[in-house]
Design a protein around this motif. Sequence first.
Motif, PDB file in Angstrom:
ATOM      1  N   PRO A 164       0.819  -1.213   0.000  1.00 46.92           N
ATOM      2  CA  PRO A 164       0.000   0.000   0.000  1.00 46.92           C
ATOM      3  C   PRO A 164       0.855   1.268   0.000  1.00 46.92           C
ATOM      4  CG  PRO A 164      -0.078  -1.088   2.133  1.00 46.92           C
ATOM      5  CD  PRO A 164       0.627  -2.014   1.216  1.00 46.92           C
ATOM      6  N   GLU A 165       0.360   2.258  -0.742  1.00 49.25           N
ATOM      7  CA  GLU A 165       1.047   3.548  -0.775  1.00 49.25           C
ATOM      8  C   GLU A 165       0.279   4.508   0.102  1.00 49.25           C
ATOM      9  OE1 GLU A 165       3.104   5.060  -4.507  1.00 49.25           O
ATOM     10  OE2 GLU A 165       1.705   3.559  -5.293  1.00 49.25           O
ATOM     11  N   VAL A 166       0.901   4.888   1.206  1.00 51.77           N
ATOM     12  CA  VAL A 166       0.263   5.829   2.106  1.00 51.77           C
ATOM     13  C   VAL A 166       0.952   7.178   1.923  1.00 51.77           C
ATOM     14  CG1 VAL A 166      -0.316   6.351   4.518  1.00 51.77           C
ATOM     15  CG2 VAL A 166      -0.243   3.966   3.744  1.00 51.77           C
ATOM     16  N   ALA A 167       0.169   8.200   1.603  1.00 58.35           N
ATOM     17  CA  ALA A 167       0.761   9.518   1.394  1.00 58.35           C
ATOM     18  C   ALA A 167       1.148  10.135   2.736  1.00 58.35           C
ATOM     19  CB  ALA A 167      -0.227  10.419   0.667  1.00 58.35           C
ATOM     20  N   ALA A 168       2.371  10.662   2.791  1.00 60.53           N
ATOM     21  CA  ALA A 168       2.844  11.277   4.039  1.00 60.53           C
ATOM     22  C   ALA A 168       2.055  12.552   4.332  1.00 60.53           C
ATOM     23  CB  ALA A 168       4.336  11.585   3.936  1.00 60.53           C
ATOM     24  N   GLN A 211      10.652  -3.493  24.505  1.00 57.47           N
ATOM     25  CA  GLN A 211      11.140  -3.526  23.123  1.00 57.47           C
ATOM     26  C   GLN A 211      10.013  -3.429  22.092  1.00 57.47           C
ATOM     27  OE1 GLN A 211      13.354  -7.165  23.694  1.00 57.47           O
ATOM     28  NE2 GLN A 211      15.249  -6.154  23.043  1.00 57.47           N
ATOM     29  N   THR A 212       8.778  -3.365  22.541  1.00 60.21           N
ATOM     30  CA  THR A 212       7.661  -3.213  21.594  1.00 60.21           C
ATOM     31  C   THR A 212       7.620  -1.751  21.163  1.00 60.21           C
ATOM     32  OG1 THR A 212       6.453  -5.038  22.580  1.00 60.21           O
ATOM     33  CG2 THR A 212       5.189  -3.479  21.260  1.00 60.21           C
ATOM     34  N   GLN A 213       7.755  -1.553  19.858  1.00 61.33           N
ATOM     35  CA  GLN A 213       8.072  -0.224  19.344  1.00 61.33           C
ATOM     36  C   GLN A 213       7.150   0.180  18.200  1.00 61.33           C
ATOM     37  OE1 GLN A 213      11.480   0.315  16.442  1.00 61.33           O
ATOM     38  NE2 GLN A 213      12.523   1.017  18.290  1.00 61.33           N
ATOM     39  N   LEU A 214       6.700   1.426  18.247  1.00 61.25           N
ATOM     40  CA  LEU A 214       6.003   2.001  17.107  1.00 61.25           C
ATOM     41  C   LEU A 214       7.116   2.577  16.221  1.00 61.25           C
ATOM     42  CD1 LEU A 214       3.102   2.235  16.220  1.00 61.25           C
ATOM     43  CD2 LEU A 214       2.986   4.477  17.314  1.00 61.25           C
ATOM     44  N   THR A 215       7.351   1.917  15.096  1.00 60.95           N
ATOM     45  CA  THR A 215       8.582   2.110  14.336  1.00 60.95           C
ATOM     46  C   THR A 215       8.404   3.081  13.173  1.00 60.95           C
ATOM     47  OG1 THR A 215       9.268  -0.113  14.929  1.00 60.95           O
ATOM     48  CG2 THR A 215      10.328   0.858  12.999  1.00 60.95           C
ATOM     49  N   PHE A 216       9.304   4.051  13.091  1.00 59.36           N
ATOM     50  CA  PHE A 216       9.254   5.033  12.004  1.00 59.36           C
ATOM     51  C   PHE A 216      10.414   4.900  11.028  1.00 59.36           C
ATOM     52  CE2 PHE A 216       7.621   7.282  15.906  1.00 59.36           C
ATOM     53  CZ  PHE A 216       6.285   7.034  15.642  1.00 59.36           C
ATOM     54  N   GLU A 251      16.664   4.998   8.077  1.00 61.44           N
ATOM     55  CA  GLU A 251      15.945   5.779   7.083  1.00 61.44           C
ATOM     56  C   GLU A 251      14.449   5.661   7.308  1.00 61.44           C
ATOM     57  OE1 GLU A 251      17.227   4.938   3.135  1.00 61.44           O
ATOM     58  OE2 GLU A 251      19.338   5.289   3.668  1.00 61.44           O
ATOM     59  N   ILE A 252      13.735   6.734   6.968  1.00 66.60           N
ATOM     60  CA  ILE A 252      12.274   6.708   7.106  1.00 66.60           C
ATOM     61  C   ILE A 252      11.763   5.400   6.511  1.00 66.60           C
ATOM     62  CG2 ILE A 252      10.130   7.781   6.274  1.00 66.60           C
ATOM     63  CD1 ILE A 252      11.436   9.387   8.475  1.00 66.60           C
ATOM     64  N   LEU A 253      10.972   4.709   7.289  1.00 66.39           N
ATOM     65  CA  LEU A 253      10.467   3.385   6.913  1.00 66.39           C
ATOM     66  C   LEU A 253      10.005   3.379   5.449  1.00 66.39           C
ATOM     67  CD1 LEU A 253      10.053   0.799   8.681  1.00 66.39           C
ATOM     68  CD2 LEU A 253       7.660   1.482   8.890  1.00 66.39           C
ATOM     69  N   PRO A 254      10.698   2.609   4.599  1.00 71.72           N
ATOM     70  CA  PRO A 254      10.266   2.604   3.192  1.00 71.72           C
ATOM     71  C   PRO A 254       8.925   1.900   3.031  1.00 71.72           C
ATOM     72  CG  PRO A 254      12.129   1.113   3.528  1.00 71.72           C
ATOM     73  CD  PRO A 254      11.859   1.756   4.840  1.00 71.72           C
ATOM     74  N   ARG A 255       8.293   2.151   1.908  1.00 73.47           N
ATOM     75  CA  ARG A 255       6.972   1.575   1.626  1.00 73.47           C
ATOM     76  C   ARG A 255       6.977   0.059   1.831  1.00 73.47           C
ATOM     77  NH1 ARG A 255       5.003   1.222  -4.476  1.00 73.47           N
ATOM     78  NH2 ARG A 255       3.274  -0.219  -4.207  1.00 73.47           N
ATOM     79  N   LYS A 256       8.014  -0.611   1.318  1.00 68.95           N
ATOM     80  CA  LYS A 256       7.992  -2.083   1.390  1.00 68.95           C
ATOM     81  C   LYS A 256       8.073  -2.595   2.825  1.00 68.95           C
ATOM     82  CE  LYS A 256      12.918  -2.685   0.387  1.00 68.95           C
ATOM     83  NZ  LYS A 256      13.889  -3.476  -0.370  1.00 68.95           N
ATOM     84  N   TYR A 257       8.638  -1.808   3.733  1.00 66.49           N
ATOM     85  CA  TYR A 257       8.745  -2.267   5.121  1.00 66.49           C
ATOM     86  C   TYR A 257       7.660  -1.679   6.021  1.00 66.49           C
ATOM     87  CZ  TYR A 257      13.335  -4.033   3.690  1.00 66.49           C
ATOM     88  OH  TYR A 257      14.341  -4.690   3.045  1.00 66.49           O
ATOM     89  N   GLY A 258       6.719  -0.933   5.430  1.00 62.83           N
ATOM     90  CA  GLY A 258       5.536  -0.584   6.212  1.00 62.83           C
ATOM     91  C   GLY A 258       5.246   0.882   6.440  1.00 62.83           C
ATOM     92  N   PHE A 259       5.672   1.786   5.539  1.00 66.40           N
ATOM     93  CA  PHE A 259       5.379   3.211   5.699  1.00 66.40           C
ATOM     94  C   PHE A 259       3.873   3.422   5.890  1.00 66.40           C
ATOM     95  CE2 PHE A 259       4.397   7.503   4.308  1.00 66.40           C
ATOM     96  CZ  PHE A 259       5.358   8.224   4.993  1.00 66.40           C
ATOM     97  N   PRO A 260       3.425   4.271   6.762  1.00 65.26           N
ATOM     98  CA  PRO A 260       4.219   5.246   7.534  1.00 65.26           C
ATOM     99  C   PRO A 260       4.831   4.704   8.824  1.00 65.26           C
ATOM    100  CG  PRO A 260       1.874   5.592   7.896  1.00 65.26           C
ATOM    101  CD  PRO A 260       1.979   4.496   6.892  1.00 65.26           C
ATOM    102  N   PRO A 281       2.560  -5.680  12.706  1.00 65.81           N
ATOM    103  CA  PRO A 281       1.809  -5.078  11.597  1.00 65.81           C
ATOM    104  C   PRO A 281       2.551  -3.917  10.940  1.00 65.81           C
ATOM    105  CG  PRO A 281       0.873  -4.426  13.702  1.00 65.81           C
ATOM    106  CD  PRO A 281       1.908  -5.464  13.995  1.00 65.81           C
ATOM    107  N   LYS A 282       2.457  -3.877   9.599  1.00 58.11           N
ATOM    108  CA  LYS A 282       3.043  -2.780   8.814  1.00 58.11           C
ATOM    109  C   LYS A 282       1.920  -1.830   8.384  1.00 58.11           C
ATOM    110  CE  LYS A 282       4.907  -5.909   5.988  1.00 58.11           C
ATOM    111  NZ  LYS A 282       5.731  -6.591   4.978  1.00 58.11           N
ATOM    112  N   HIS A 283       2.307  -0.675   7.854  1.00 60.48           N
ATOM    113  CA  HIS A 283       1.345   0.305   7.325  1.00 60.48           C
ATOM    114  C   HIS A 283       0.238   0.617   8.335  1.00 60.48           C
ATOM    115  CE1 HIS A 283       3.350  -0.594   3.579  1.00 60.48           C
ATOM    116  NE2 HIS A 283       3.100  -1.862   3.759  1.00 60.48           N
ATOM    117  N   VAL A 284       0.640   0.788   9.597  1.00 60.13           N
ATOM    118  CA  VAL A 284      -0.354   1.025  10.653  1.00 60.13           C
ATOM    119  C   VAL A 284      -1.005   2.395  10.447  1.00 60.13           C
ATOM    120  CG1 VAL A 284      -0.677   1.370  13.139  1.00 60.13           C
ATOM    121  CG2 VAL A 284       0.835  -0.461  12.301  1.00 60.13           C
ATOM    122  N   ILE A 285      -2.338   2.414  10.433  1.00 54.43           N
ATOM    123  CA  ILE A 285      -3.069   3.685  10.286  1.00 54.43           C
ATOM    124  C   ILE A 285      -4.013   3.934  11.458  1.00 54.43           C
ATOM    125  CG2 ILE A 285      -2.918   3.796   7.755  1.00 54.43           C
ATOM    126  CD1 ILE A 285      -5.803   2.683   7.700  1.00 54.43           C
TER     127      ILE A 285
END
Lengths: 258, 209
Positions: free
Chosen positions: A105-109, A197-202, A207-216, A230-234
């Motif tokens: 998924p492509e999430v717009a910043a 160690q449970t982290q909300l990862t950016f 580098e800013i989390l790329p799309r393939k690894y779950g942006f945003p 989970p990736k692409h958390v909204i």
Amino acid sequence: MPRIRKIIPGVDPKLLIKDAAKLLPNPTRRLFLRGATSLGALTFFTGCDIVDGDSAERVLRRVSRFNDAAQAWLFDPNKLAPTYPASAITKPFPFNAYYQEDEAPEVAAEGFKLEVGGMIDNKEPWMLDRLYALPQETQITRHVCVEGWSAIGQWTGVRLSEFLRRLGADTRAKYVWFQCAEGYSNTIDMPTALHPQTQLTFKFADEILPRKYGFPMKCRIPTKLGFKNPKHVIGIHVTDKNLGGYWEDQGYNWFSGL
Amino acid sequence: MTTATAENSQTPPVAQAVIHPLWVRITHWINVLAMIVMIGSGWEIYNASPLFAFVFPKSITLGGWLAGALLWHFAAMWVLAINGIVYVVLGLVTGRFRRMLFPIRPREVVATVRDALTFRLSHADLSVYNAVQRLLYLGVILAGIVIVLSGLAIWKPVQMQELTALFGGYDAARYVHFFAMATIVGFLVIHILLAVLVPKSLRAIVTGR
């Protein structure tokens, strides 16, 4: 007849096999007991057909619930996942999902807002710049896939416990539920959500989390199997109801702790 | 009951000798079922991310797909583990392991192999294991312990990280788990083949005599 792995240049055979296993049509997936000679033997030895049909699946799912409880009992909130030096990082870090990399998924910043809800005080959505301003930590930990393979990566973000504190979350709630851009979802237990160690990862590898690894953002949980990260958390909800998840609903063990 | 006692006292002790006590037979057959499930589902799990350039044919795996195989594997593991603990504890406490499996002398192993290859191996007394049987049974018990421990190391590489480290880390533990399986399957091939060749051994593990 054994399927022999063919080496195709430019194609990761591991990924191919993996995809083949995952992309089985749904009807096949539901039949856990399909085409197993060993089951014939089981029937032969017991003299009864215990493994045919829904009853076996019901029993197996009940044992899986029991295994959730056993794993929750085994989970030590103070035990840290092993960390590794930068030299141990797996390069390239594998992409893995139930869709192809170009279908991520492509999430717009711009204009992005993280929805937060459930048993929390501050339900105001979070813009990315505000999230990026949170205190952050970096971890180099092992990602273990339910398929068996593992890879070491470097993730940077805010502790989920710290983020939940800022939301004014009721941490007596049982679960935290993640909603993802591609329709994926995931529920985790509160003790794991509060693990240091449970982290909300950016960021991935600084580098800013790329799309393939779950942006945003993704939720990195080194004490759980990969699909529980989970990736692409909204959206994030604090809840007393176990809302399940994409893979869990299809039969994978819910707790899936490491 | 008096009659029975009288009869018993008249029968020669050899004829009533129990080769395999009830607890051995029960744990043996529970283990058979648990192992069929563990191995069949384990092969399906292996196929999701093969360690070598082969996968197990779908027709001999259990579970249909990865999630199904995992459900089977993590259900049967309780049966395997509890049954295995009962077996090992009773084996130690009753002295059966000491009596049946020891001593293992290399010279006797060589002699047994030679007798077997020249068809002179005696099967007259099934209650005494020959040197090769002792070696194989002890070996498969050890492989059983290794497969359970390496399995735990893969399942819980965070909570049981010390155990995982003992196996050389998560990835190495997967190989250990695989080779322990291969060892056990290799044992099973010999074990079943010989049981079929000496049918009264099959009777002994069912009826005890």
